[in-house]
Design a protein around this motif. Sequence first.
Motif, PDB file in Angstrom:
ATOM      1  N   ASP A   1       1.779  -3.235  -1.803  1.00 57.36           N
ATOM      2  CA  ASP A   1       2.821  -2.214  -1.797  1.00 57.36           C
ATOM      3  C   ASP A   1       4.126  -2.702  -2.420  1.00 57.36           C
ATOM      4  O   ASP A   1       5.142  -2.034  -2.339  1.00 57.36           O
ATOM      5  N   LYS A   2       4.111  -3.875  -3.055  1.00 58.12           N
ATOM      6  CA  LYS A   2       5.323  -4.417  -3.662  1.00 58.12           C
ATOM      7  C   LYS A   2       5.036  -4.756  -5.123  1.00 58.12           C
ATOM      8  O   LYS A   2       4.508  -5.820  -5.439  1.00 58.12           O
ATOM      9  N   PRO A   3       5.369  -3.867  -6.054  1.00 61.82           N
ATOM     10  CA  PRO A   3       5.023  -4.070  -7.472  1.00 61.82           C
ATOM     11  C   PRO A   3       5.533  -5.378  -8.057  1.00 61.82           C
ATOM     12  O   PRO A   3       4.819  -6.049  -8.791  1.00 61.82           O
TER      13      PRO A   3
ATOM     14  N   ALA B   1      -7.686  -2.828  -5.448  1.00 58.67           N
ATOM     15  CA  ALA B   1      -6.560  -1.994  -5.014  1.00 58.67           C
ATOM     16  C   ALA B   1      -7.029  -0.582  -4.683  1.00 58.67           C
ATOM     17  O   ALA B   1      -6.580   0.030  -3.712  1.00 58.67           O
ATOM     18  N   LYS B   2      -7.948  -0.054  -5.492  1.00 54.90           N
ATOM     19  CA  LYS B   2      -8.489   1.280  -5.215  1.00 54.90           C
ATOM     20  C   LYS B   2      -9.250   1.290  -3.896  1.00 54.90           C
ATOM     21  O   LYS B   2      -9.137   2.222  -3.098  1.00 54.90           O
ATOM     22  N   GLU B   3     -10.033   0.248  -3.698  1.00 51.98           N
ATOM     23  CA  GLU B   3     -10.827   0.153  -2.472  1.00 51.98           C
ATOM     24  C   GLU B   3      -9.931   0.137  -1.242  1.00 51.98           C
ATOM     25  O   GLU B   3     -10.263   0.713  -0.202  1.00 51.98           O
ATOM     26  N   LYS B   4      -8.779  -0.518  -1.359  1.00 54.04           N
ATOM     27  CA  LYS B   4      -7.843  -0.624  -0.239  1.00 54.04           C
ATOM     28  C   LYS B   4      -6.846   0.536  -0.202  1.00 54.04           C
ATOM     29  O   LYS B   4      -5.917   0.530   0.602  1.00 54.04           O
ATOM     30  N   GLU B   5      -7.065   1.526  -1.087  1.00 50.65           N
ATOM     31  CA  GLU B   5      -6.201   2.711  -1.145  1.00 50.65           C
ATOM     32  C   GLU B   5      -4.733   2.323  -1.304  1.00 50.65           C
ATOM     33  O   GLU B   5      -3.851   2.772  -0.569  1.00 50.65           O
ATOM     34  N   ALA B   6      -4.486   1.465  -2.280  1.00 52.20           N
ATOM     35  CA  ALA B   6      -3.121   1.024  -2.576  1.00 52.20           C
ATOM     36  C   ALA B   6      -2.310   2.182  -3.153  1.00 52.20           C
ATOM     37  O   ALA B   6      -2.872   3.184  -3.608  1.00 52.20           O
ATOM     38  N   PRO B   7      -0.979   2.064  -3.159  1.00 49.49           N
ATOM     39  CA  PRO B   7      -0.139   3.118  -3.745  1.00 49.49           C
ATOM     40  C   PRO B   7      -0.495   3.367  -5.211  1.00 49.49           C
ATOM     41  O   PRO B   7      -0.956   2.466  -5.919  1.00 49.49           O
ATOM     42  N   GLU B   8      -0.272   4.596  -5.661  1.00 45.39           N
ATOM     43  CA  GLU B   8      -0.641   4.986  -7.026  1.00 45.39           C
ATOM     44  C   GLU B   8       0.044   4.114  -8.074  1.00 45.39           C
ATOM     45  O   GLU B   8      -0.552   3.766  -9.097  1.00 45.39           O
TER      46      GLU B   8
END
Length: 492
Positions: free
Chosen positions: A85-87, A111-118
């Motif tokens: 969550d920290k770019p 990141a997709k698997e962990k449902e990270a921010p878009e």
Amino acid sequence: MKVLDSLQKFNDDYGGVFWNCSKLVPSDIDVSDAKAVVTYLRAQPHSQACIKGDIPALKAALGEDFAALFELQAYRETPFLLTFDKPLCLKFVIETFPDATIDSKSPAAYAKEKEAPELIIDMLELLTVDEMKACNTENDIQATIEEKKATLSNNKSAMSNIVDFTAREKATELQTKMFGELKAAAVDDAKVTFNELKAFCGDQAKRLGDLIAMVMNKYKTTDPRRYEPFEQVKDIAVKEQVPPPAALPLPEQVEFQLANATWYEEGFQAALKEVAAVFNEAKTCEEICEHYDIDNNSGKWSKELRAEVFNLDLRTNKVVRAKFGPPKGFPRALEKMSQGKTLRDLNRVTFEFEDPLLMALCFEVLNKKYNIHGLKNKYLQETFKEPPNLHMNLDIKDGWLCEVQMLFRDILLIKKELHKFYDVNRADGPFVVAGKLFKESLSDPEEKPRGESNVASSSSELLQIIKAKDEQLSKKDAEIDRLKALLSSSPP
């Protein structure tokens, strides 16, 4: 670093972020004491060597503790313990570990698997390491992503217009008029119409030619790490084909070479189909390297096989398609040999790729498996006057040369449309291009407009497959019932 007790075990009570650090610290350090672990790791030269720099904005966003956490990550060789969550944090890690994977997945897939921010997913999918390095703030990252999305959108829009049906209709209209004038023996009028047709086709050829540069920019910039090995494929000097008996007259020499090719065609197709099958069935690039004994000590090929950004075929998950050319006709073969050229393309195949890395790896495989005598990497041109390809001749057996061309999917689509306009543009008179250029019915599925018609076709195919599978299951059920009945009627 010397580990005093590499076999030290800990109970579940400890847990926490340092749970797997038992091999990284001496046994007298309590892994439940986070500060003690970090202090120890910070003192090790290995940790310091992993840090390549610092970013003021990173410290401001994440605090001073990030440096210690990052050192821990470098030590454990799993640099993605930090949250998604920290770019800026992720950017710093990616810069330091550009080839990192998580649980054998790409960072984007993880990141997709962990449902990270878009924003994080877009960053991982769209930005290269160099593009990340150029960003100093989260706003920079967002702006770069939007710019990249716009570029990809423009490319997608252009690709959807490769087949311009309005242009086809215009060319057919001019051809129809020209052919009618030829039938009426109005040759002068036909020449005027021909010049109009030629100019129109020249404009279309230029449109498609300009599209090549745009598409090549996509392959170069989407993921430069996957394009870099491809740029290292350099030209190889050409060797001539095995000659026919010199005592034969030229027409018989041509016939002899055409006949000779038929004796090699079966083996040629089997060999190249095997290469395509190995690529399509492999799970990793390393598996392909191992199969063909390709040197990968440098880690050059240690990248995921099926990159999301270079997907050739979502339906089949193939990474390469092979299409073998038909036998060359006698008139064309005679024309080439009468010009002093040898026929190195009597057995030929086109490999269609979408991923530059895999195209380069396929070259390595063919170079290892066969002797390559003649290679031109036409993708390295500064300007593209024609659809580029990787063009080579292989010694398939006994010195007999066969032709292999490798093209990117989008380049192949452009080539199919371009060559008809190109042929008209280089013609020297109406009789040369009097034959109809475009068919009224689109029998080639690749030329069908994208939309509902394709969906309906796919649905129809799926229904047929389901019906066939149901029939197979019914037959198996009937066979099971028969065997059960036979078993029950048999004496114990």
